[in-house]
Design a protein around this motif. Structure first.
Motif, PDB file in Angstrom:
ATOM      1  N   ALA A 263       2.780  -8.517   8.630  1.00  0.00           N
ATOM      2  CA  ALA A 263       2.724  -7.072   8.413  1.00  0.00           C
ATOM      3  C   ALA A 263       3.914  -6.604   7.574  1.00  0.00           C
ATOM      4  O   ALA A 263       3.767  -5.743   6.704  1.00  0.00           O
ATOM      5  CB  ALA A 263       2.693  -6.335   9.751  1.00  0.00           C
ATOM      6  N   THR A 264       5.076  -7.192   7.813  1.00  0.00           N
ATOM      7  CA  THR A 264       6.253  -6.841   7.006  1.00  0.00           C
ATOM      8  C   THR A 264       6.031  -7.238   5.552  1.00  0.00           C
ATOM      9  O   THR A 264       6.312  -6.470   4.634  1.00  0.00           O
ATOM     10  CB  THR A 264       7.521  -7.521   7.566  1.00  0.00           C
ATOM     11  N   GLU A 265       5.482  -8.434   5.332  1.00  0.00           N
ATOM     12  CA  GLU A 265       5.219  -8.887   3.968  1.00  0.00           C
ATOM     13  C   GLU A 265       4.182  -7.995   3.282  1.00  0.00           C
ATOM     14  O   GLU A 265       4.351  -7.623   2.120  1.00  0.00           O
ATOM     15  CB  GLU A 265       4.749 -10.336   3.975  1.00  0.00           C
ATOM     16  N   ARG A 266       3.116  -7.640   3.994  1.00  0.00           N
ATOM     17  CA  ARG A 266       2.095  -6.753   3.403  1.00  0.00           C
ATOM     18  C   ARG A 266       2.712  -5.417   2.985  1.00  0.00           C
ATOM     19  O   ARG A 266       2.439  -4.925   1.896  1.00  0.00           O
ATOM     20  CB  ARG A 266       0.952  -6.509   4.392  1.00  0.00           C
ATOM     21  N   ARG A 267       3.525  -4.820   3.845  1.00  0.00           N
ATOM     22  CA  ARG A 267       4.142  -3.524   3.520  1.00  0.00           C
ATOM     23  C   ARG A 267       5.097  -3.670   2.340  1.00  0.00           C
ATOM     24  O   ARG A 267       5.122  -2.830   1.448  1.00  0.00           O
ATOM     25  CB  ARG A 267       4.861  -2.978   4.750  1.00  0.00           C
ATOM     26  N   LEU A 268       5.888  -4.732   2.328  1.00  0.00           N
ATOM     27  CA  LEU A 268       6.814  -4.967   1.216  1.00  0.00           C
ATOM     28  C   LEU A 268       6.052  -5.094  -0.094  1.00  0.00           C
ATOM     29  O   LEU A 268       6.384  -4.430  -1.085  1.00  0.00           O
ATOM     30  CB  LEU A 268       7.652  -6.223   1.471  1.00  0.00           C
ATOM     31  N   LEU A 269       5.014  -5.908  -0.122  1.00  0.00           N
ATOM     32  CA  LEU A 269       4.242  -6.103  -1.354  1.00  0.00           C
ATOM     33  C   LEU A 269       3.546  -4.813  -1.789  1.00  0.00           C
ATOM     34  O   LEU A 269       3.478  -4.517  -2.984  1.00  0.00           O
ATOM     35  CB  LEU A 269       3.238  -7.239  -1.181  1.00  0.00           C
ATOM     36  N   ALA A 270       3.063  -4.037  -0.841  1.00  0.00           N
ATOM     37  CA  ALA A 270       2.418  -2.760  -1.180  1.00  0.00           C
ATOM     38  C   ALA A 270       3.419  -1.802  -1.808  1.00  0.00           C
ATOM     39  O   ALA A 270       3.112  -1.147  -2.806  1.00  0.00           O
ATOM     40  CB  ALA A 270       1.789  -2.138   0.058  1.00  0.00           C
ATOM     41  N   THR A 271       4.616  -1.728  -1.268  1.00  0.00           N
ATOM     42  CA  THR A 271       5.606  -0.807  -1.842  1.00  0.00           C
ATOM     43  C   THR A 271       6.104  -1.318  -3.183  1.00  0.00           C
ATOM     44  O   THR A 271       6.358  -0.532  -4.080  1.00  0.00           O
ATOM     45  CB  THR A 271       6.796  -0.574  -0.887  1.00  0.00           C
ATOM     46  N   MET A 272       6.191  -2.625  -3.343  1.00  0.00           N
ATOM     47  CA  MET A 272       6.600  -3.171  -4.634  1.00  0.00           C
ATOM     48  C   MET A 272       5.565  -2.847  -5.696  1.00  0.00           C
ATOM     49  O   MET A 272       5.905  -2.517  -6.827  1.00  0.00           O
ATOM     50  CB  MET A 272       6.817  -4.683  -4.529  1.00  0.00           C
ATOM     51  N   SER A 273       4.291  -2.922  -5.360  1.00  0.00           N
ATOM     52  CA  SER A 273       3.227  -2.600  -6.314  1.00  0.00           C
ATOM     53  C   SER A 273       3.257  -1.132  -6.702  1.00  0.00           C
ATOM     54  O   SER A 273       3.063  -0.780  -7.850  1.00  0.00           O
ATOM     55  CB  SER A 273       1.866  -2.950  -5.729  1.00  0.00           C
ATOM     56  N   ARG A 274       3.519  -0.256  -5.731  1.00  0.00           N
ATOM     57  CA  ARG A 274       3.557   1.193  -6.006  1.00  0.00           C
ATOM     58  C   ARG A 274       4.716   1.569  -6.912  1.00  0.00           C
ATOM     59  O   ARG A 274       4.614   2.493  -7.687  1.00  0.00           O
ATOM     60  CB  ARG A 274       3.655   1.993  -4.706  1.00  0.00           C
ATOM     61  N   ILE A 275       5.845   0.859  -6.812  1.00  0.00           N
ATOM     62  CA  ILE A 275       7.003   1.264  -7.597  1.00  0.00           C
ATOM     63  C   ILE A 275       7.045   0.615  -8.974  1.00  0.00           C
ATOM     64  O   ILE A 275       7.892   0.935  -9.786  1.00  0.00           O
ATOM     65  CB  ILE A 275       8.335   0.991  -6.859  1.00  0.00           C
ATOM     66  N   SER A 276       6.136  -0.302  -9.234  1.00  0.00           N
ATOM     67  CA  SER A 276       6.101  -0.933 -10.540  1.00  0.00           C
ATOM     68  C   SER A 276       5.805   0.103 -11.617  1.00  0.00           C
ATOM     69  O   SER A 276       4.914   0.916 -11.481  1.00  0.00           O
ATOM     70  CB  SER A 276       5.033  -2.018 -10.570  1.00  0.00           C
ATOM     71  N   GLN A 277       6.567   0.059 -12.687  1.00  0.00           N
ATOM     72  CA  GLN A 277       6.370   1.034 -13.762  1.00  0.00           C
ATOM     73  C   GLN A 277       5.580   0.466 -14.932  1.00  0.00           C
ATOM     74  O   GLN A 277       5.217   1.189 -15.831  1.00  0.00           O
ATOM     75  CB  GLN A 277       7.724   1.542 -14.250  1.00  0.00           C
ATOM     76  N   SER A 278       5.317  -0.805 -14.915  1.00  0.00           N
ATOM     77  CA  SER A 278       4.607  -1.393 -16.057  1.00  0.00           C
ATOM     78  C   SER A 278       3.424  -2.224 -15.573  1.00  0.00           C
ATOM     79  O   SER A 278       3.337  -3.414 -15.809  1.00  0.00           O
ATOM     80  CB  SER A 278       5.564  -2.251 -16.878  1.00  0.00           C
ATOM     81  N   GLY A 279       2.510  -1.575 -14.886  1.00  0.00           N
ATOM     82  CA  GLY A 279       1.339  -2.282 -14.386  1.00  0.00           C
ATOM     83  C   GLY A 279       1.652  -3.011 -13.100  1.00  0.00           C
ATOM     84  O   GLY A 279       2.650  -2.778 -12.459  1.00  0.00           O
ATOM     85  N   GLU A 280       0.764  -3.902 -12.740  1.00  0.00           N
ATOM     86  CA  GLU A 280       0.936  -4.659 -11.511  1.00  0.00           C
ATOM     87  C   GLU A 280       1.974  -5.752 -11.718  1.00  0.00           C
ATOM     88  O   GLU A 280       1.816  -6.614 -12.577  1.00  0.00           O
ATOM     89  CB  GLU A 280      -0.387  -5.298 -11.087  1.00  0.00           C
TER      90      GLU A 280
END
Length: 192
Positions: free
Chosen positions: A36-53
């Motif tokens: 669950a920690t990894e899923r949340r981390l990856l989700a927030t990393m995807s949201r903050i990306s400024q140049s696509g996924e």
């Protein structure tokens, strides 16, 4: 663009971090388990990306500065007094107001608290307590930028956007020897 990340177990649960060459870009406080920690981390990393996924990758070998950050966070989670001021953070893309708020928060020592209004004043933004709370609510590197040390007016616990909400904030403060107002009614999602 590849964003390296790492998960590690601490006394308070699994914590996730991500980084760039300039420093930590993300700290994910514990969820109910590692996955669950990894899923949340990856989700927030995807949201903050400024140049696509972004391409995320679990780091096989950690740079020395990240090894040091993991060690400091682990010792903090075990109840040790730790000063995170030496951990470099990469807050690229964050506006000047939030950078000022985060910088002022980083100057608070272990067990030292202040209010949102006072922190706004320290950051040069007197009268912007609500905006300060919003900035702290989107803090990408909690613990390193110790948003849990900021209290509501009257030294009440206030909100906390991490898993477990105000109960987690209170537990982090208790680890630092700080006692505030009546305990929140919600249970933290990790048991420490």
């Amino acid at each position: 663009m590849t964003i390296p990340y790492h998960l590690f177990e601490t006394a308070i649960g699994w914590i996730g971090i991500a980084w760039s060459e300039r420093g930590l870009t993300r700290v994910q406080l514990p969820e109910r388990d590692r996955a669950a920690t990894e899923r949340r981390l990856l989700a927030t990393m995807s949201r903050i990306s400024q140049s696509g996924e972004p391409s995320q990758q679990t780091a096989r070998e950690l740079p020395a500065n990240i090894v040091a950050a993991v060690d400091e966070i682990t010792r903090y989670a075990a109840g040790e007094i730790v000063d995170f001021s030496d951990i470099k953070v990469d807050l690229a893309g964050i506006n000047d107001f939030r950078l000022a708020i985060y910088d002022a928060a980083r100057k608070l020592g272990f067990g030292e608290t202040t209010t949102y209004g006072e922190l706004a004043q320290r950051a040069g933004h007197t009268g912007l307590a609500r905006e300060t709370g919003q900035a702290l609510g989107s803090n990408p590197v909690p613990i390193v930028v110790p948003c849990h040390r900021i209290l509501a007016a009257g030294n009440k616990i206030g909100g906390f956007s991490a898993p477990g909400g105000s109960a987690t904030k209170e537990k982090l403060l208790t680890m630092e020897g700080v006692r505030v107002g009546p305990p929140p009614s919600a249970q933290a999602s990790f048991g420490f």
